[in-house]
Design a protein around this motif. Structure first.
Motif, PDB file in Angstrom:
ATOM      1  N   ARG A   1       0.547  -1.439   0.283  1.00  0.00           N
ATOM      2  CA  ARG A   1       0.060  -0.451   0.042  1.00  0.00           C
ATOM      3  C   ARG A   1       0.621   1.148   0.219  1.00  0.00           C
ATOM      4  NH1 ARG A   1      -5.916  -0.350   1.448  1.00  0.00           N
ATOM      5  NH2 ARG A   1      -6.432  -2.318   1.504  1.00  0.00           N
ATOM      6  N   ASN A   2       1.527   1.048   0.758  1.00  0.00           N
ATOM      7  CA  ASN A   2       2.895   2.512   0.900  1.00  0.00           C
ATOM      8  C   ASN A   2       4.585   2.249   0.994  1.00  0.00           C
ATOM      9  OD1 ASN A   2       3.293   5.310   1.438  1.00  0.00           O
ATOM     10  ND2 ASN A   2       3.926   5.106   3.290  1.00  0.00           N
ATOM     11  N   PRO A   3       4.424   1.173   0.006  1.00  0.00           N
ATOM     12  CA  PRO A   3       6.255   0.814   0.376  1.00  0.00           C
ATOM     13  C   PRO A   3       7.249   1.933   0.052  1.00  0.00           C
ATOM     14  CG  PRO A   3       5.396   0.938  -2.029  1.00  0.00           C
ATOM     15  CD  PRO A   3       4.885   1.002  -1.293  1.00  0.00           C
ATOM     16  N   GLU A   4       7.355   1.744   1.174  1.00  0.00           N
ATOM     17  CA  GLU A   4       8.824   2.225   1.765  1.00  0.00           C
ATOM     18  C   GLU A   4      10.848   1.862   1.832  1.00  0.00           C
ATOM     19  OE1 GLU A   4       8.638   5.338   4.556  1.00  0.00           O
ATOM     20  OE2 GLU A   4       6.261   6.230   4.159  1.00  0.00           O
ATOM     21  N   LEU A   5      11.605   2.723   1.108  1.00  0.00           N
ATOM     22  CA  LEU A   5      12.493   2.419   1.074  1.00  0.00           C
ATOM     23  C   LEU A   5      13.361   2.859   1.859  1.00  0.00           C
ATOM     24  CD1 LEU A   5      13.248   2.826  -2.997  1.00  0.00           C
ATOM     25  CD2 LEU A   5      12.826   1.353  -2.024  1.00  0.00           C
ATOM     26  N   PRO A   6      14.011   1.406   2.680  1.00  0.00           N
ATOM     27  CA  PRO A   6      14.498   2.033   3.557  1.00  0.00           C
ATOM     28  C   PRO A   6      16.429   2.521   3.394  1.00  0.00           C
ATOM     29  CG  PRO A   6      15.326  -0.257   2.731  1.00  0.00           C
ATOM     30  CD  PRO A   6      14.046   0.252   2.074  1.00  0.00           C
ATOM     31  N   ASN A   7      16.615   3.041   4.233  1.00  0.00           N
ATOM     32  CA  ASN A   7      17.607   4.591   4.286  1.00  0.00           C
ATOM     33  C   ASN A   7      19.436   3.173   4.603  1.00  0.00           C
ATOM     34  OD1 ASN A   7      19.303   6.368   4.370  1.00  0.00           O
ATOM     35  ND2 ASN A   7      19.143   6.775   6.378  1.00  0.00           N
ATOM     36  N   MET A   8      19.762   2.997   3.664  1.00  0.00           N
ATOM     37  CA  MET A   8      20.843   1.695   3.278  1.00  0.00           C
ATOM     38  C   MET A   8      21.344   1.523   2.468  1.00  0.00           C
ATOM     39  SD  MET A   8      18.651  -1.983   2.914  1.00  0.00           S
ATOM     40  CE  MET A   8      19.492  -2.931   4.264  1.00  0.00           C
ATOM     41  N   ASP A   9      23.025   1.137   2.458  1.00  0.00           N
ATOM     42  CA  ASP A   9      24.342   1.009   1.185  1.00  0.00           C
ATOM     43  C   ASP A   9      23.982  -0.015   1.289  1.00  0.00           C
ATOM     44  OD1 ASP A   9      25.596   1.589   4.125  1.00  0.00           O
ATOM     45  OD2 ASP A   9      26.637   3.369   2.040  1.00  0.00           O
ATOM     46  N   ALA A  10      24.919  -0.898   0.506  1.00  0.00           N
ATOM     47  CA  ALA A  10      26.194  -1.916   0.468  1.00  0.00           C
ATOM     48  C   ALA A  10      27.414  -1.882   0.150  1.00  0.00           C
ATOM     49  CB  ALA A  10      25.462  -3.569  -0.274  1.00  0.00           C
ATOM     50  N   VAL A  11      28.260  -2.532   0.575  1.00  0.00           N
ATOM     51  CA  VAL A  11      29.670  -2.097   0.128  1.00  0.00           C
ATOM     52  C   VAL A  11      30.691  -3.752   0.202  1.00  0.00           C
ATOM     53  CG1 VAL A  11      29.530   0.248   1.030  1.00  0.00           C
ATOM     54  CG2 VAL A  11      30.542  -1.608   2.332  1.00  0.00           C
ATOM     55  N   ILE A  12      30.950  -3.979  -0.468  1.00  0.00           N
ATOM     56  CA  ILE A  12      32.357  -4.465  -0.530  1.00  0.00           C
ATOM     57  C   ILE A  12      33.979  -3.882  -0.874  1.00  0.00           C
ATOM     58  CG2 ILE A  12      32.020  -5.219  -3.143  1.00  0.00           C
ATOM     59  CD1 ILE A  12      33.020  -8.101  -2.251  1.00  0.00           C
ATOM     60  N   TYR A  13      34.646  -4.108   0.014  1.00  0.00           N
ATOM     61  CA  TYR A  13      36.205  -3.472  -0.482  1.00  0.00           C
ATOM     62  C   TYR A  13      37.508  -3.960  -0.955  1.00  0.00           C
ATOM     63  CZ  TYR A  13      33.900   0.885   2.355  1.00  0.00           C
ATOM     64  OH  TYR A  13      33.342   1.582   3.227  1.00  0.00           O
ATOM     65  N   GLY A  14      37.932  -3.603  -1.863  1.00  0.00           N
ATOM     66  CA  GLY A  14      39.576  -4.072  -2.079  1.00  0.00           C
ATOM     67  C   GLY A  14      38.623  -5.938  -3.298  1.00  0.00           C
TER      68      GLY A  14
END
Length: 291
Positions: free
Chosen positions: A31-44
């Motif tokens: 009904r009211n989908p909201e995206l989470p405040n997040m990120d994903a990372v991989i280093y090297g």
């Protein structure tokens, strides 16, 4: 931009890992989908030479090049996208989501063996009469240098009652002129070959039975395979490692199929499309330009 939640990976997950987890993803708030405040990372992250070669081979790039194909970094980007969309706070089930647009900006060629710092995050959403379009942005750095960026838009099909149909923003050239063409013959098992190489577990590419479970009449080619195959031709024609390549996925390519790549160069830009040979339906349209 600050993100409240960060997923930091030591290595990229396997296709099997994502396949199993995807099977249990479900809509939690349509009904009211909201995206989470997040990120994903991989280093090297250093891409496997075998994986790069397999990708280059199936998409038509030079398998002996010392540089990554311009579309190859999306393989790592997509795995981070999966981690974000498989997180418990993401409000939608991802099985059956469709890739509708993709933009890549490569600031310089990336050599085999270079260590990549890859970061992906939600870049917004747009409710349309078809469902919710979710955009994810990827940034790849080598040291402090930004070398590659991507913006992917995925569509989650949702009930459309009460949602007004609006004209989409026009990002493609209005009157492209094509002077070159080539024909591709796509086998029925293309998705089964490309999926493991690209890390994409979506069953709509596996076979007829799996595709029908998600509302498709037959299984279809991966959109990013189509973009990669087109890029293998047009990036070579462009003659510049630094480039921007944007595509919109118009219609699915149901497998097996025979399609044509049409392209035309104007200065430092090449417009192109992938169309069916039997009825000229356009499956993909885009451009590539030198930076």
């Amino acid at each position: 931009m600050y993100h409240a939640t960060r997923i930091e990976l030591k290595k990229l997950p396997s296709v099997a890992n994502h396949t199993v987890r995807s099977a249990f993803s479900r809509n939690t708030n349509i009904r009211n989908p909201e995206l989470p405040n997040m990120d994903a990372v991989i280093y090297g992250h250093v891409p496997s030479k075998k994986n790069v070669k397999d990708y280059a081979s199936i998409c038509g790039f030079d398998t002996k090049s010392e540089f990554l194909p311009i579309t190859y970094p999306h393989v790592a980007a997509f795995k981070l996208h999966m981690e974000l969309m498989l997180h418990r706070t993401f409000p939608l089930g991802i099985m059956g989501m469709v890739h509708v647009a993709n933009k890549i900006t490569q600031h310089r060629g990336i050599k085999l063996g270079e260590a990549l710092d890859v970061r992906a995050f939600f870049a917004g959403s747009n409710r349309t009469h078809k469902g919710l379009e979710v955009s994810l942005r990827t940034e790849i750095r080598i040291g402090m240098e930004l070398v590659w960026e991507g913006l992917s838009t995925y569509l989650a099909l949702l009930p459309s009652k009460g949602i007004e149909k609006k004209e989409a923003e026009q990002l493609l050239p209005e009157n492209p002129e094509y002077s070159e063409s080539e024909t591709w013959t796509l086998p029925s098992n293309l998705g089964l070959k490309y999926g493991p190489v690209a890390g994409d577990p979506n069953p709509i590419h596996w076979g007829v039975i799996a595709a029908k479970a998600f509302g498709f009449k037959r299984h279809l080619a991966h959109g990013m395979w189509t973009k990669g195959r087109a890029a293998a031709s047009v990036h070579k024609m462009l003659g510049s490692d630094a480039a921007e390549i944007y595509v919109e996925f118009k219609r699915p390519i149901f497998l097996p199929a025979k399609v044509e790549l049409h392209s035309g160069k104007k200065g430092q830009e090449i417009d192109f499309e992938v169309a069916a040979t039997r009825n000229d339906d356009v499956h993909l349209a885009g451009y590539i330009k030198a930076l």
